[in-house]
Enzyme design. Structure first.
Site, PDB file in Angstrom:
ATOM      1  N   THR A 118       0.814  -1.213   0.000  1.00  0.00           N
ATOM      2  CA  THR A 118       0.000   0.000   0.000  1.00  0.00           C
ATOM      3  C   THR A 118       0.849   1.264   0.000  1.00  0.00           C
ATOM      4  O   THR A 118       1.977   1.271   0.538  1.00  0.00           O
ATOM      5  CB  THR A 118      -0.908   0.012   1.249  1.00  0.00           C
ATOM      6  N   TYR A 142      -1.315   0.356  10.075  1.00  0.00           N
ATOM      7  CA  TYR A 142      -1.611  -0.387   8.853  1.00  0.00           C
ATOM      8  C   TYR A 142      -0.417  -0.345   7.903  1.00  0.00           C
ATOM      9  O   TYR A 142       0.074  -1.380   7.439  1.00  0.00           O
ATOM     10  CB  TYR A 142      -2.867   0.194   8.190  1.00  0.00           C
TER      11      TYR A 142
HETATM   12  N1  UFG Z   1     -12.637  10.587   3.901  1.00  0.00           N
HETATM   13  C1  UFG Z   1     -13.515  11.554   4.333  1.00  0.00           C
HETATM   14  N2  UFG Z   1     -14.684  11.133   4.899  1.00  0.00           N
HETATM   15  C2  UFG Z   1     -15.019   9.830   5.044  1.00  0.00           C
HETATM   16  C3  UFG Z   1     -14.103   8.851   4.593  1.00  0.00           C
HETATM   17  C4  UFG Z   1     -12.922   9.258   4.025  1.00  0.00           C
HETATM   18  O1  UFG Z   1     -13.266  12.742   4.227  1.00  0.00           O
HETATM   19  O2  UFG Z   1     -16.088   9.539   5.591  1.00  0.00           O
HETATM   20  C5  UFG Z   1     -11.379  11.004   3.291  1.00  0.00           C
HETATM   21  C6  UFG Z   1     -10.175  10.496   4.059  1.00  0.00           C
HETATM   22  O3  UFG Z   1      -9.784  11.391   5.058  1.00  0.00           O
HETATM   23  C7  UFG Z   1      -9.136  10.365   2.940  1.00  0.00           C
HETATM   24  C8  UFG Z   1      -9.968  10.049   1.698  1.00  0.00           C
HETATM   25  O4  UFG Z   1     -11.296  10.442   2.022  1.00  0.00           O
HETATM   26  O5  UFG Z   1      -8.503  11.595   2.731  1.00  0.00           O
HETATM   27  C9  UFG Z   1      -9.956   8.596   1.347  1.00  0.00           C
HETATM   28  O6  UFG Z   1     -10.275   7.864   2.522  1.00  0.00           O
HETATM   29  P1  UFG Z   1     -10.593   6.311   2.482  1.00  0.00           P
HETATM   30  O7  UFG Z   1     -10.980   5.916   3.865  1.00  0.00           O
HETATM   31  O8  UFG Z   1     -11.511   6.005   1.363  1.00  0.00           O
HETATM   32  O9  UFG Z   1      -9.198   5.675   2.076  1.00  0.00           O
HETATM   33  P2  UFG Z   1      -7.790   5.787   2.824  1.00  0.00           P
HETATM   34  O10 UFG Z   1      -6.961   6.712   2.009  1.00  0.00           O
HETATM   35  O11 UFG Z   1      -7.884   6.071   4.266  1.00  0.00           O
HETATM   36  O12 UFG Z   1      -7.302   4.287   2.789  1.00  0.00           O
HETATM   37  C10 UFG Z   1      -7.411   3.521   1.630  1.00  0.00           C
HETATM   38  C11 UFG Z   1      -7.405   2.051   1.995  1.00  0.00           C
HETATM   39  C12 UFG Z   1      -6.084   1.668   2.541  1.00  0.00           C
HETATM   40  C13 UFG Z   1      -4.987   2.157   1.654  1.00  0.00           C
HETATM   41  C14 UFG Z   1      -5.111   3.612   1.437  1.00  0.00           C
HETATM   42  C15 UFG Z   1      -4.061   4.201   0.600  1.00  0.00           C
HETATM   43  O13 UFG Z   1      -8.413   1.767   2.951  1.00  0.00           O
HETATM   44  O14 UFG Z   1      -6.037   0.283   2.634  1.00  0.00           O
HETATM   45  O15 UFG Z   1      -6.346   3.847   0.828  1.00  0.00           O
HETATM   46  O16 UFG Z   1      -4.246   5.611   0.602  1.00  0.00           O
HETATM   47  F1  UFG Z   1      -3.781   1.907   2.181  1.00  0.00           F
END
Ligand code: UFG
Length: 325
Positions: A118, A142
């Site tokens: 990741t 993670y």
């Molecule tokens: N976000 C919001 N509101 C929400 C959910 C997410 O503003 O309700 C934002 C987060 O802060 C982030 C973006 O949207 O900036 C994407 O969030 P996600 O939760 O969709 O994804 P993440 O970036 O946290 O994580 C995902 C996968 C991980 C991986 C990662 C790599 O879950 O396994 O992408 O960036 F490692």
């Protein structure tokens, strides 16, 4: 007979899409999954083995029964926020589970291994494109657990000749364009499905996690990649190993970052509906910006994403409106 491959986590979101691509490419994908976060109904493209990476005997039995030529390892806890609350879960299950799987592979003489890593292994490195040579400095448990597994693969490669392809995914989104499989997490924490649920009125407004980052509109920037494009990369990675090539790391993303607000704007256009949104604070463990430098995957695997953010939201929207499981 077609070559069999063991797909650990084959009932999960990305694993199930990979099984479809692998079956289409002529492999028999044997999905190995404990159904902790996966769905048996997502196993549609090959046999299903219910087993657990924390139970070495169940891995040994699956390898003895199916004698795969390679292993693809998707099974993991994968939520940044959860990993900050329960780091032990990530070290125990991700790192411990991978160790069992890798040791079982070596013991069974399976010498080819494709691993889902990741961009969360990079941590916060504002403003740079992240590629295979970028230093890895995870800021959440993670990312740290995935980095530990990358290092484990390097050690087992050196000592036991295990060849691996490591894919560092950026943000995976969308669903199978043919509607056979899609994203389902419980609880759901990912931006695009939560946003589409808010649009559909299935849950309350989307909370934007932080609008004070040093990005162009203050919200986090991510590089989104369609799950079907990602699945295709795995077929290419498997062929790389099957062709006898050596261990290699590839970053999988598009090279284009979108802010949370820009994703919301795209959803408004694709769904032709308002997206209910409220502003919230930052989520622990979130990096400001994660954007991929994907030249190596293009040059060496011939892989480039074919589907953009609009297609991801369109396919996720279609899936949300008629989930098959
Ligand atoms: N976000 C919001 N509101 C929400 C959910 C997410 O503003 O309700 C934002 C987060 O802060 C982030 C973006 O949207 O900036 C994407 O969030 P996600 O939760 O969709 O994804 P993440 O970036 O946290 O994580 C995902 C996968 C991980 C991986 C990662 C790599 O879950 O396994 O992408 O960036 F490692």
């Amino acid at each position: 007979m077609s070559d069999r491959v063991l797909v650990a986590g084959g009932a999960g979101y990305i694993g199930a899409h990979a099984c479809k691509a692998l079956a289409r490419a002529g492999f028999v994908p044997v999905a190995f999954d404990n159904l902790a976060t996966g769905w048996e109904a997502a196993v549609r493209f090959g046999p299903f083995v219910r087993g657990d990476l924390m139970d070495r005997a169940s891995i040994d039995a699956a390898l003895a029964e199916w004698r795969p030529v390679a292993i693809l390892h998707f099974a993991a806890r994968s939520l940044v926020g959860e990993s900050m609350q329960q780091p032990g879960l990530y070290w125990r299950e991700n790192v411990g589970g991978a160790l069992n799987l890798i040791e079982a592979a070596v013991a069974a003489g399976v010498g080819e291994f494709v691993f889902s890593s990741t961009c969360a292994t990079y941590g916060d490195q504002d403003g740079v494109l992240l590629d295979e040579d970028t230093a890895q400095r995870p800021i959440n448990a993670y990312g740290a657990s995935k980095l530990a597994i990358e290092q484990m693969l390097a050690n087992f490669g050196a000592s036991h000749g295990l060849r691996s392809v490591i894919f560092r995914y950026f943000n995976v989104a969308g669903a199978d364009p043919e509607g056979e499989v899609g994203e389902r997490h419980e609880p759901e924490t990912h931006l695009i499905p939560l946003m589409l649920d808010a649009v559909a009125g299935k849950r309350g407004p989307l909370t934007v996690f932080g609008s004070d980052y040093g990005t162009r509109d203050g919200t986090c920037v991510r590089d989104y990649v369609h799950v079907t494009d990602l699945a295709d990369a795995h077929v290419r990675g498997l062929r790389w190993l099957r062709g006898g090539k050596g261990s290699r790391v590839f970053c999988l993303g598009s090279g284009t970052g979108y802010t949370v607000r820009e994703v919301i704007d795209h959803a408004r256009v694709v769904t032709n509906r308002a997206v209910p949104v409220v502003e919230g604070g930052r989520r622990a463990g979130d990096a400001a910006a994660l954007v991929c430098g994907s030249a190596r995957a293009r040059d060496e695997l011939g892989w480039a994403p074919e589907r953009g953010l609009e297609a991801m939201i369109r396919d996720a929207w279609a899936w949300a409106n008629r989930p098959a499981y």
